[in-house]
Motif scaffolding. Structure first.
Motif, short mmCIF file in Angstrom:
data_model
loop_
_atom_site.label_atom_id
_atom_site.label_comp_id
_atom_site.label_asym_id
_atom_site.label_seq_id
_atom_site.Cartn_x
_atom_site.Cartn_y
_atom_site.Cartn_z
N GLU A 1 0.83 -1.20 0.00
CA GLU A 1 0.00 0.00 0.00
C GLU A 1 0.86 1.26 0.00
O GLU A 1 0.56 2.24 -0.69
CB GLU A 1 -0.91 -0.02 1.22
N SER A 2 1.93 1.24 0.76
CA SER A 2 2.82 2.41 0.80
C SER A 2 3.47 2.65 -0.56
O SER A 2 3.60 3.79 -1.02
CB SER A 2 3.88 2.21 1.86
N GLU A 3 3.86 1.57 -1.24
CA GLU A 3 4.45 1.73 -2.55
C GLU A 3 3.46 2.34 -3.53
O GLU A 3 3.81 3.22 -4.32
CB GLU A 3 4.94 0.37 -3.05
N VAL A 4 2.22 1.86 -3.48
CA VAL A 4 1.20 2.41 -4.37
C VAL A 4 0.98 3.89 -4.08
O VAL A 4 0.87 4.72 -4.99
CB VAL A 4 -0.11 1.61 -4.21
N ALA A 5 0.92 4.22 -2.79
CA ALA A 5 0.71 5.62 -2.42
C ALA A 5 1.87 6.49 -2.89
O ALA A 5 1.68 7.61 -3.39
CB ALA A 5 0.55 5.74 -0.90
N ALA A 6 3.10 5.98 -2.73
CA ALA A 6 4.26 6.76 -3.18
C ALA A 6 4.24 6.95 -4.69
O ALA A 6 4.56 8.04 -5.20
CB ALA A 6 5.54 6.04 -2.74
N LYS A 7 3.84 5.92 -5.40
CA LYS A 7 3.77 6.03 -6.85
C LYS A 7 2.75 7.08 -7.27
O LYS A 7 2.99 7.91 -8.15
CB LYS A 7 3.41 4.67 -7.44
N SER A 8 1.59 7.02 -6.63
CA SER A 8 0.56 8.01 -6.96
C SER A 8 1.03 9.43 -6.62
O SER A 8 0.77 10.38 -7.36
CB SER A 8 -0.72 7.69 -6.20
N MET A 9 1.76 9.56 -5.52
CA MET A 9 2.26 10.88 -5.14
C MET A 9 3.29 11.38 -6.15
O MET A 9 3.31 12.57 -6.49
CB MET A 9 2.89 10.82 -3.75
N ARG A 10 4.12 10.47 -6.63
CA ARG A 10 5.09 10.89 -7.65
C ARG A 10 4.38 11.36 -8.91
O ARG A 10 4.74 12.38 -9.52
CB ARG A 10 6.03 9.73 -7.96
N GLU A 11 3.35 10.60 -9.34
CA GLU A 11 2.59 11.02 -10.52
C GLU A 11 1.92 12.37 -10.29
O GLU A 11 1.90 13.22 -11.18
CB GLU A 11 1.55 9.95 -10.84
N LEU A 12 1.42 12.53 -9.10
CA LEU A 12 0.76 13.81 -8.80
C LEU A 12 1.76 14.96 -8.84
O LEU A 12 1.48 16.04 -9.38
CB LEU A 12 0.11 13.73 -7.42
#
Ligand SMILES: Nc1ncnc2c1ncn2[C@@H]1O[C@H](COP(=O)(O)OP(=O)(O)OP(=O)(O)O)[C@@H](O)[C@H]1O
Length: 755
Positions: free
Chosen positions: A341-352
């Motif tokens: 879950e943390s990896e997914v959140a970090a990925k989304s934050m990078r995209e954002l």
């Protein structure tokens, strides 16, 4: 009773219980009388008869022991009383044995009956309304048979079966017995014991019907039932004797007892033989065989217990390991889920963040465009905006307001987006929003003032311009149009001033083929210009000090524009009053002509022979109009055009000349002279309809630097005479030189003039 006796003699224990309400003959049935012996005497007789017969048959000798005790009420408790001895106290042990109970060996029926008779003498009885000799206790008689074996060295007694006979105290009804005090307590004890006994039988029956149902341990609630535990749990055989009364009044008790006890007939017994020896061992506790067996059991028990403990320890350890293993697996699973879950959140934050960076780049690009536009617009003089074509002021003002709102929205959008990406911009955005509101108010005021001016000037455009100079403005306007066109094409600043044919400087409006286009373009720049400033202030990443400077600059510019407009209006009044006063004082008919025409008599007063209005009326009307205009009110349509016809040039002059007092004075002076010299013309209406505003500085520069200045000076000299001509030439020459110097100096932008 015979089956129980036979089984007893056969080595099996048994129990006989007499049940029934008080006075129903239980005691009489159990013990009987001398003439009518009861069950106990008959049993003794049968036992000894059978014993005698067994000894004759070379069977092993048996010994019989008899004990007799009662369980009675003592206060709120119970106690056991030995009826064959004077023992003070008997204790019911856990093993259903009575410690201290005397067993009397019986060798004949006669001896046994004697003992029972003595014991009955000690039994507690009392007279009640239901029974003169009512039993007040539970009486129990036990006969134990012991097999006697004789070996070579010692004589061992082998425990045998036990026959138990119980005479229970009958349940009592208070209304029937009339018991009080201690009797009443005895009644409660009796009834309670009878109830517990019945509950034990009921629980045994239910347990036998359904083996899954746990056998309720009701026997613990009474000493009698604890002693008879083996029987009440179905391990030994039991026989019930129900005693009832034959009277009609006893029908209820009889019916209740039968209905209660009839189901007990279904009770079955198991494990009758195994327990007999064990009971004998506990009771006698003298048999060596039994002692050896007990020792063997104690010796043999530890071995399996040690093994069991080790196994239990191993099982406990293995179970703990299994629990820890499961716990570790659970923690590992949860941790993996959290990591994913943390990896997914970090990925989304990078995209954002990437999207935000793109948006920031776009906003910066847009900001650069706005800055470039602002720098381009900044080159234009703000004064040219104020003096642009007033005929299109309403439209331009609306467009300017729309553009201003669009620019404000754009600024807000950019500011909001910048706020998301940069927290520091949030506070700056709040400050700039307030400043934007202030600028909005200032621009609105400016637009209102422009609308007021345009309204006045529209009057001039729609009405015959009687204040136009006598010169051929059509030709002059043609020249001016060409000049303005050159200035527009060059993109340089221009002024709206032109020279009158007589050499005087007249604030002539601009004349363009498509004047609305210029006016619209210029007026559109105003809000964009201001908005660009606001945008620059709001979105810039400059230091707070720089931002404050820019804000001050924008505010100063807006205030400068407002101040210029105010000054223009003030000058209008001054010029209006002075011009009207001059016209009235001179008594020139032509000066009054516009007023008459605007009063609806323009056609009638085309003839100069007609009477001229009184000067007082003219003066009064002009003052009234000037006063209303000074108060900012909208003048009536009938009175304003005359005033506005003379105001318009003054506004044009002052728009350019506010910063320069000297230039302003010259403009006003020339305007006054122009008005004084103006006369009615035939083509006034046609010319006034083509009047347009041009940049004053441009026109003045052209007029005073071109050949037209010479012609104007010459014409002025030709029109005048003698000393007046010389004076006019000198004045014109001095004025031309002064204006040329001023215009060549290229006055700075409007906002910087004041400083
Ligand atoms: N079958 C019978 N023949 C003659 N008399 C009887 C018979 N049954 C009972 N009686 C007489 O009835 C009276 C009451 O009997 P008994 O005392 O045996 O009742 P009980 O049930 O024991 O009463 P309690 O429960 O109060 O002790 C006695 O006087 C007894 O002699």
């Amino acid at each position: 009773m015979n089956p129980l006796v036979d089984e007893f003699l056969g080595g099996k224990s048994g129990l006989l219980v007499a049940m029934g309400p008080t006075g129903s003959g239980k005691t009489h049935t159990v013990f009987g009388t001398a003439r009518n012996p009861g069950l106990v005497p008959l049993t003794l007789q049968k036992i000894f008869t059978a014993a005698d017969e067994s000894e004759g048959g070379n069977q092993s000798p048996r010994l019989f022991y008899l004990s007799m005790f009662e369980i009675l009420c003592e206060g709120k408790g119970e106690r056991i009383l030995d009826l064959l001895s004077d023992a003070a106290e008997l204790v019911l042990q856990q093993s259903a044995t009575i410690k201290g109970l005397k067993e009397v060996a019986i060798s004949s029926a006669m001896d046994a009956e004697s003992l029972v008779s003595r014991g009955m003498l000690k039994r507690s009885t009392a007279a009640t309304d239901a029974n003169s000799e009512s039993s007040r206790s539970q009486c129990i008689i036990t006969i134990r048979a012991v097999h006697k074996t004789v070996d070579q060295q010692s004589e061992h007694q082998i425990s045998g079966s036990v026959l138990t006979i119980a005479d229970l105290a009958g349940a009592e009804r208070k209304k029937n017995t009339g018991n009080k005090g201690s009797r009443l307590l005895e009644s409660n004890f009796i009834n309670n014991t009878s109830m517990v006994f019945g509950l034990c039988l009921r629980a045994l029956l239910d347990h036998q019907k359904n083996q899954k149902k746990t056998l309720e341990k009701h026997f613990k609630n009474s000493m009698l039932t604890r002693y008879l535990k083996d029987y009440l749990e179905g391990r030994k055989k039991m026989t019930l004797i129900l005693n009832v009364k034959p009277g009609e009044d006893d029908y209820a008790d009889t019916s209740y007892l039968l209905r209660q006890a009839s189901p007990y007939m279904k009770i079955r017994y198991t494990s009758l033989d195994e327990s007999s020896d064990l009971v004998s061992q506990k009771r006698t506790n003298v048999s060596l065989v039994c002692q050896e067996n007990k020792k063997k059991r104690k010796v043999n028990k530890p071995e399996p217990e040690v093994v069991t403990a080790e196994e239990k320890e191993l099982q406990r350890v293995s179970r703990s390991e299994q629990i820890m293993k499961n716990l570790f697996n659970a923690l590992w699973t949860v941790s993996k889920q959290k990591i994913s879950e943390s990896e997914v959140a970090a990925k989304s934050m990078r995209e954002l963040l990437k999207d935000k960076d793109i948006e920031i780049l776009e906003l910066k690009k847009e900001l650069d465009d706005l800055k470039s536009r602002w720098s381009h617009v900044k080159q234009n003089d703000a004064a040219s905006i104020a003096i642009s074509s007033v005929s299109q002021t309403d439209l331009a003002s609306d467009a300017a307001l729309d553009n201003f709102h669009l620019s404000t929205e754009l600024v807000q959008k950019i500011s909001e987006e910048c706020t998301y990406s940069d927290p520091e911009m949030s506070s700056a955005y709040c400050d700039m929003t307030e400043k934007s509101a202030d600028c909005d108010t200032s621009v609105a005021n400016l637009i209102d003032e422009q609308e007021l001016s345009s309204r006045y000037l529209k009057k001039e455009a729609c009405t015959p311009d009687v204040t136009e100079p006598k010169c051929d403005l059509k030709k002059e306007n043609t020249e001016i149009m060409g000049q303005v066109g050159n200035k527009e094409s060059d993109g340089s600043e221009s002024s709206e001033q032109t020279s009158a044919p007589d050499g005087g400087v007249t604030h002539a409006p601009s004349h363009l083929d498509d004047p609305s286009e210029l006016s619209y373009t210029e007026l559109r720049i105003v809000p964009c210009n201001l908005s660009a400033q606001f945008t620059d202030i709001q979105v810039s990443d400059k230091a707070p000090m720089e931002q404050s400077k820019e804000e001050l600059s924008s505010n100063t510019e807006v205030e400068s524009i407002q101040h210029d407009v105010d000054i223009k209006e003030m000058k209008q009044h001054d010029y209006q009053s002075s011009s009207q006063q001059l016209n009235c004082d001179a008594g020139d008919v032509s000066s009054n002509q516009p007023f008459l025409e605007l009063q609806g008599m323009g056609a009638a007063h085309q003839n100069p022979d007609e009477p001229v209005p009184e000067p007082e009326i003219c003066e009064h009307t002009v003052k009234e109009a000037a006063a209303e205009h000074a108060h900012g009110r909208h003048l009536p349509d009938e009175g304003l055009p005359q005033t506005k016809a003379s105001i318009a040039p003054t506004k044009d002059c002052q728009a350019e000349g506010t910063a320069d007092d000297q230039k302003e004075n010259i403009c006003q002076e020339e305007a006054n002279e122009d008005i004084c010299a103006s006369k009615p013309r035939e083509n006034t209406k046609k010319t006034s309809s083509r009047r347009r505003l041009l940049p004053v500085a441009s026109m003045m520069l052209k007029e005073f630097t071109g050949p037209a200045i010479d012609a104007a000076d010459t014409k002025r000299a030709m029109d005048g005479g003698g000393a007046k001509t010389l004076s006019g030439e000198q004045v014109a020459a001095g004025r031309s030189d002064a204006l040329i110097r001023l215009l060549k100096a290229k006055s700075p932008p409007m906002r910087h003039r004041r400083g």
